[in-house]
Design an enzyme around this catalytic site. Structure first.
Site, PDB file in Angstrom:
ATOM      1  N   GLY A   1       0.755  -1.247   0.050  1.00  0.00           N
ATOM      2  CA  GLY A   1       0.187   0.051  -0.130  1.00  0.00           C
ATOM      3  C   GLY A   1       0.639   1.289  -0.044  1.00  0.00           C
TER       4      GLY A   1
ATOM      5  NE  ARG B   1     -15.051 -18.023  10.079  1.00  0.00           N
ATOM      6  CZ  ARG B   1     -15.187 -16.957  10.672  1.00  0.00           C
ATOM      7  NH1 ARG B   1     -16.068 -16.169  10.423  1.00  0.00           N
ATOM      8  NH2 ARG B   1     -13.802 -16.350  11.193  1.00  0.00           N
TER       9      ARG B   1
ATOM     10  CD  GLU C   1       9.362  -0.911   5.635  1.00  0.00           C
ATOM     11  OE1 GLU C   1       8.368  -0.805   5.187  1.00  0.00           O
ATOM     12  OE2 GLU C   1       9.602  -1.392   6.844  1.00  0.00           O
TER      13      GLU C   1
ATOM     14  NE  ARG D   1     -11.657 -20.463  16.415  1.00  0.00           N
ATOM     15  CZ  ARG D   1     -11.323 -19.080  16.881  1.00  0.00           C
ATOM     16  NH1 ARG D   1     -10.940 -18.719  17.988  1.00  0.00           N
ATOM     17  NH2 ARG D   1     -11.350 -18.477  15.698  1.00  0.00           N
TER      18      ARG D   1
ATOM     19  CG  HIS E   1      -9.536 -31.108 -26.854  1.00  0.00           C
ATOM     20  ND1 HIS E   1     -10.028 -31.230 -25.538  1.00  0.00           N
ATOM     21  CD2 HIS E   1      -9.061 -32.202 -27.176  1.00  0.00           C
ATOM     22  CE1 HIS E   1     -10.040 -32.749 -25.422  1.00  0.00           C
ATOM     23  NE2 HIS E   1      -9.486 -33.105 -26.577  1.00  0.00           N
TER      24      HIS E   1
HETATM   25  C1  LIG Z   1       2.084 -15.637   4.630  1.00  0.00           C
HETATM   26  C2  LIG Z   1       1.221 -14.621   3.954  1.00  0.00           C
HETATM   27  C3  LIG Z   1       0.798 -14.897   2.595  1.00  0.00           C
HETATM   28  C4  LIG Z   1       0.009 -13.991   1.943  1.00  0.00           C
HETATM   29  N1  LIG Z   1      -0.104 -14.377   0.537  1.00  0.00           N
HETATM   30  C5  LIG Z   1      -0.847 -13.497  -0.182  1.00  0.00           C
HETATM   31  C6  LIG Z   1      -1.338 -13.996  -1.397  1.00  0.00           C
HETATM   32  O1  LIG Z   1      -0.911 -14.908  -2.143  1.00  0.00           O
HETATM   33  N2  LIG Z   1      -1.805 -12.915  -2.290  1.00  0.00           N
HETATM   34  C7  LIG Z   1      -2.508 -11.789  -1.718  1.00  0.00           C
HETATM   35  O2  LIG Z   1      -2.843 -11.165  -2.333  1.00  0.00           O
HETATM   36  N3  LIG Z   1      -1.891 -11.449  -0.637  1.00  0.00           N
HETATM   37  C8  LIG Z   1      -1.272 -12.383   0.226  1.00  0.00           C
HETATM   38  N4  LIG Z   1      -0.777 -12.030   1.694  1.00  0.00           N
HETATM   39  C9  LIG Z   1      -1.285 -10.735   2.170  1.00  0.00           C
HETATM   40  C10 LIG Z   1      -0.582  -9.463   1.912  1.00  0.00           C
HETATM   41  O3  LIG Z   1       1.012 -10.034   2.125  1.00  0.00           O
HETATM   42  C11 LIG Z   1      -0.970  -8.225   2.562  1.00  0.00           C
HETATM   43  O4  LIG Z   1      -2.143  -8.111   2.376  1.00  0.00           O
HETATM   44  C12 LIG Z   1      -0.037  -6.978   2.330  1.00  0.00           C
HETATM   45  O5  LIG Z   1       1.249  -7.203   2.261  1.00  0.00           O
HETATM   46  C13 LIG Z   1      -0.421  -5.828   2.857  1.00  0.00           C
HETATM   47  O6  LIG Z   1       0.066  -4.632   2.505  1.00  0.00           O
HETATM   48  P1  LIG Z   1       0.187  -3.541   3.309  1.00  0.00           P
HETATM   49  O7  LIG Z   1       1.037  -2.256   2.479  1.00  0.00           O
HETATM   50  O8  LIG Z   1      -1.070  -3.088   3.942  1.00  0.00           O
HETATM   51  O9  LIG Z   1       1.112  -3.920   4.698  1.00  0.00           O
HETATM   52  P2  LIG Z   1       2.514  -4.365   4.602  1.00  0.00           P
HETATM   53  O10 LIG Z   1       3.016  -5.120   3.392  1.00  0.00           O
HETATM   54  O11 LIG Z   1       2.769  -5.212   5.864  1.00  0.00           O
HETATM   55  O12 LIG Z   1       3.757  -3.282   4.809  1.00  0.00           O
HETATM   56  C14 LIG Z   1       3.488  -2.498   5.880  1.00  0.00           C
HETATM   57  C15 LIG Z   1       5.102  -1.917   6.001  1.00  0.00           C
HETATM   58  O13 LIG Z   1       5.096  -0.983   7.055  1.00  0.00           O
HETATM   59  C16 LIG Z   1       6.165  -1.002   7.766  1.00  0.00           C
HETATM   60  N5  LIG Z   1       6.122  -0.534   8.984  1.00  0.00           N
HETATM   61  C17 LIG Z   1       5.365  -0.744  10.385  1.00  0.00           C
HETATM   62  N6  LIG Z   1       5.400   0.059  10.994  1.00  0.00           N
HETATM   63  C18 LIG Z   1       6.290   1.118  10.822  1.00  0.00           C
HETATM   64  C19 LIG Z   1       6.763   2.337  11.247  1.00  0.00           C
HETATM   65  N7  LIG Z   1       6.266   2.635  12.522  1.00  0.00           N
HETATM   66  N8  LIG Z   1       7.636   2.969  10.587  1.00  0.00           N
HETATM   67  C20 LIG Z   1       7.810   2.464   9.263  1.00  0.00           C
HETATM   68  N9  LIG Z   1       7.491   1.414   8.534  1.00  0.00           N
HETATM   69  C21 LIG Z   1       6.828   0.588   9.629  1.00  0.00           C
HETATM   70  C22 LIG Z   1       6.324  -2.657   7.816  1.00  0.00           C
HETATM   71  O14 LIG Z   1       7.554  -3.042   8.189  1.00  0.00           O
HETATM   72  C23 LIG Z   1       6.041  -2.873   6.458  1.00  0.00           C
HETATM   73  O15 LIG Z   1       6.903  -2.937   5.669  1.00  0.00           O
HETATM   74  C24 LIG Z   1       0.040 -12.717   2.604  1.00  0.00           C
HETATM   75  C25 LIG Z   1       0.020 -12.524   3.756  1.00  0.00           C
HETATM   76  C26 LIG Z   1       0.796 -13.391   4.525  1.00  0.00           C
HETATM   77  C27 LIG Z   1       1.249 -13.127   6.022  1.00  0.00           C
END
Ligand SMILES: Cc1cc2nc3c(=O)[nH]c(=O)nc-3n(C[C@H](O)[C@H](O)[C@H](O)COP(=O)(O)OP(=O)(O)OC[C@H]3O[C@@H](n4cnc5c(N)ncnc54)[C@H](O)[C@@H]3O)c2cc1C
Length: 501
Positions: free
Chosen positions: A94, A294, A114, A288, A475
């Site tokens: 994001g 789910r 980061e 569970r 096919h």
């Molecule tokens: C095991 C696993 C498998 C997954 N597989 C899939 C999949 O196959 N397909 C799919 O679509 N999604 C998958 N996901 C979900 C996906 O990884 C997450 O939904 C996505 O990474 C979320 O993005 P984000 O930017 O919200 O958060 P994040 O990617 O968690 O990014 C947040 C960032 O903020 C940083 N941060 C936190 N606090 C601070 C701070 N105070 N200062 C500076 N930096 C900070 C963290 O270090 C991190 O890098 C999976 C998740 C997991 C755990």
């Protein structure tokens, strides 16, 4: 300090950037957003699971912040100067996309902070790319690839391949290569940010006031602050939980588990069950409820559990973990409400994630929870066999549209004829009886995620079953079954149809 304002259309530009941003973020990505604003009493951590609400929240978050807040708070002076137009905390999926879009597409002065790279996240460690790249989608898929081979070795015998001994797997090679790849990706992502004009600041960000972020003691001001800090795995507070691992650790173990208990019935639990089962660990999954996954289509839930059981995964249903104990020999036991199973080398909890909400008092949102169901959101589970789905489940389709026609097919794929393995494929197409529009397609079987990506275009475009039927099947493929299901398996009628498809 640099000039204070975004271009005149700053709010709408930010909103528009966000629209493109929302399109790029996968469905399961959960983004915790807080709009930096004045005033108190609005704190809504928002774990967002679908594209539409995510887009809506972020659009509002940026526009609210850009306008200096509402709710009776004084507007931010247009003359005030800030270091940046947008300061993002967290460079995960994001945060990366938001910063890049703001800078590259709309000329905003954007910065993102980061924490340093680590395979296992902590309060001080993370890494550019975030969960998806470093502890989620990417490393998980690499391990899924690794684990798939054992099934293919088994299949190959029926096709005439002979081995004196079964191929051996070297865990250390896999993890070393995976980590090298992650480091390469961190480099690529960092360069992408820089090339987009985003200033990258390494360190942990903390909001100190509505327009100031502190990173490792240094203050940065910004007109807009976007908190995109994601989440971390959470484990329940039961005795002995310190002996259990989470998904971060499971992706970076020093050695392969001999026998592992995986607690949880969601997609992460199933994906790891497939990984470790494929790599020849003895895998026990504790859920569970009485079924996995789910929220997924009921028939898919049953089918995937049955196929995984045939491949060797042991499911323990309706069991709530109560304690983990460690014996003198280092082995672990898991006690549930029903039984205690011993001899585990690892116990893993895949029971959820908690948002990284440790931000200060100003990090609160007035963003309304605007939840909407988007009909055509495709998603996959990289279980073995994998699942692909787009649109509504059968239950949801009946609830929403009333009368539906359900087409199902459960068949042995060509590959399994010679392999002799009990592999099967399940497909389901859900159609609105009144309009003939395809409301949902669900599949469990080899290549399901790849196939569903293509089908998603058709479902998103609102195509009808007639369109599917008039499409020539390629096919021989598994996917051709989707366009050759002529007769409904059942017609479900409900009197009180609430919407027109
Ligand atoms: C095991 C696993 C498998 C997954 N597989 C899939 C999949 O196959 N397909 C799919 O679509 N999604 C998958 N996901 C979900 C996906 O990884 C997450 O939904 C996505 O990474 C979320 O993005 P984000 O930017 O919200 O958060 P994040 O990617 O968690 O990014 C947040 C960032 O903020 C940083 N941060 C936190 N606090 C601070 C701070 N105070 N200062 C500076 N930096 C900070 C963290 O270090 C991190 O890098 C999976 C998740 C997991 C755990």
């Amino acid at each position: 300090m640099a000039a204070a304002t975004l271009p005149p259309a700053s709010s709408s530009a930010a909103a528009a950037a966000v629209r493109s941003l929302a399109r790029a973020v996968p469905q399961r990505h959960q983004l915790l957003l807080h709009a930096s604003r004045r005033g108190r009493g609005h704190r809504h951590p928002l774990p967002l699971t679908a594209v539409s609400p995510w887009r809506a929240h972020l659009r509002r978050a940026l526009s609210v912040s850009a306008s200096g807040g509402s709710n009776g708070a004084a507007p931010v002076s247009a003359e005030r100067e800030y270091d940046y137009d947008l300061f993002t905390i967290g460079a995960g999926s994001g945060g990366m996309r938001a910063s890049r879009a703001a800078s590259a597409l709309y000329g905003a002065r954007a910065a993102v902070c980061e924490m340093p790279f680590a395979t296992v996240a902590s309060d001080a460690l993370g890494g550019v790319g975030g969960t998806c790249v470093l502890r989620g989608c990417v490393p998980k898929k690499l391990l899924v690839y690794a684990s798939n081979y054992s099934h293919e070795f088994e299949e190959s015998r029926g096709f005439g391949w002979m081995y004196e001994t079964d191929p051996k797997h070297d865990w250390r090679t896999l993890i070393t290569n995976k980590n090298l790849e992650l480091q390469r990706l961190v480099g690529i992502q960092t360069n992408t940010l820089k090339n987009s004009g985003v200033t990258m600041i390494e360190g942990r960000g903390k909001i100190v006031d509505p327009h100031t972020v502190c990173v490792d003691g240094k203050l940065y001001t910004a007109k807009n602050i976007l908190v995109a800090v994601g989440g971390r795995p959470s484990k329940p507070n039961i005795p002995g939980i310190e002996h259990a691992i989470d998904s971060d650790a499971a992706l970076d173990l020093p050695s392969r588990p001999e026998k592992i208990a995986i607690v949880g019935g969601g997609y992460i639990a199933l994906e790891f069950a497939g990984i470790f089962n494929g790599l020849k660990s003895d895998v026990h999954v504790f859920i569970r409820q009485n079924k996995v996954l789910r929220g997924f289509d009921e028939e898919v839930r049953d089918f995937v559990a049955e196929q995984m059981s045939l491949r060797g995964v042991k499911f323990h249903i309706e069991q709530t973990p109560q304690a983990v104990t460690k014996s003198d020999d280092g082995s672990l036991s898991l006690k549930t409400n029903k039984e205690t199973i011993s001899g585990f080398s690892h116990v893993m909890f895949a029971t959820g994630r908690k948002p990284n909400t440790k931000v200060d008092e100003y990090s609160r949102t007035s963003v309304d929870s605007i939840w909407a169901v988007e009909i055509a959101v495709p998603s996959a589970v990289f279980s073995q066999p994998p699942i692909g789905q787009v649109g509504l489940t059968e239950d949801k389709a009946i609830e929403t549209y009333g009368d539906i026609d359900v087409y199902t097919s459960n068949f042995k794929p060509l590959r399994a004829t010679l392999s002799g393995l009990p592999d099967r494929v399940f497909m389901k197409v859900i159609v609105c009886s009144k309009t003939n529009k395809v409301l949902g397609v669900h599949m469990c079987g080899e290549d399901a995620p790849e196939i569903i990506q293509g089908i998603a275009i058709a479902v998103k475009a609102g195509l009808t079953k007639q369109n599917f039927d008039s499409t020539i099947g390629v096919h021989p493929t598994t996917a051709e079954e989707i366009v050759t299901m002529r007769n409904p398996t059942r017609k479900v009628q409900r009197d009180t149809a609430s919407e027109v498809c």
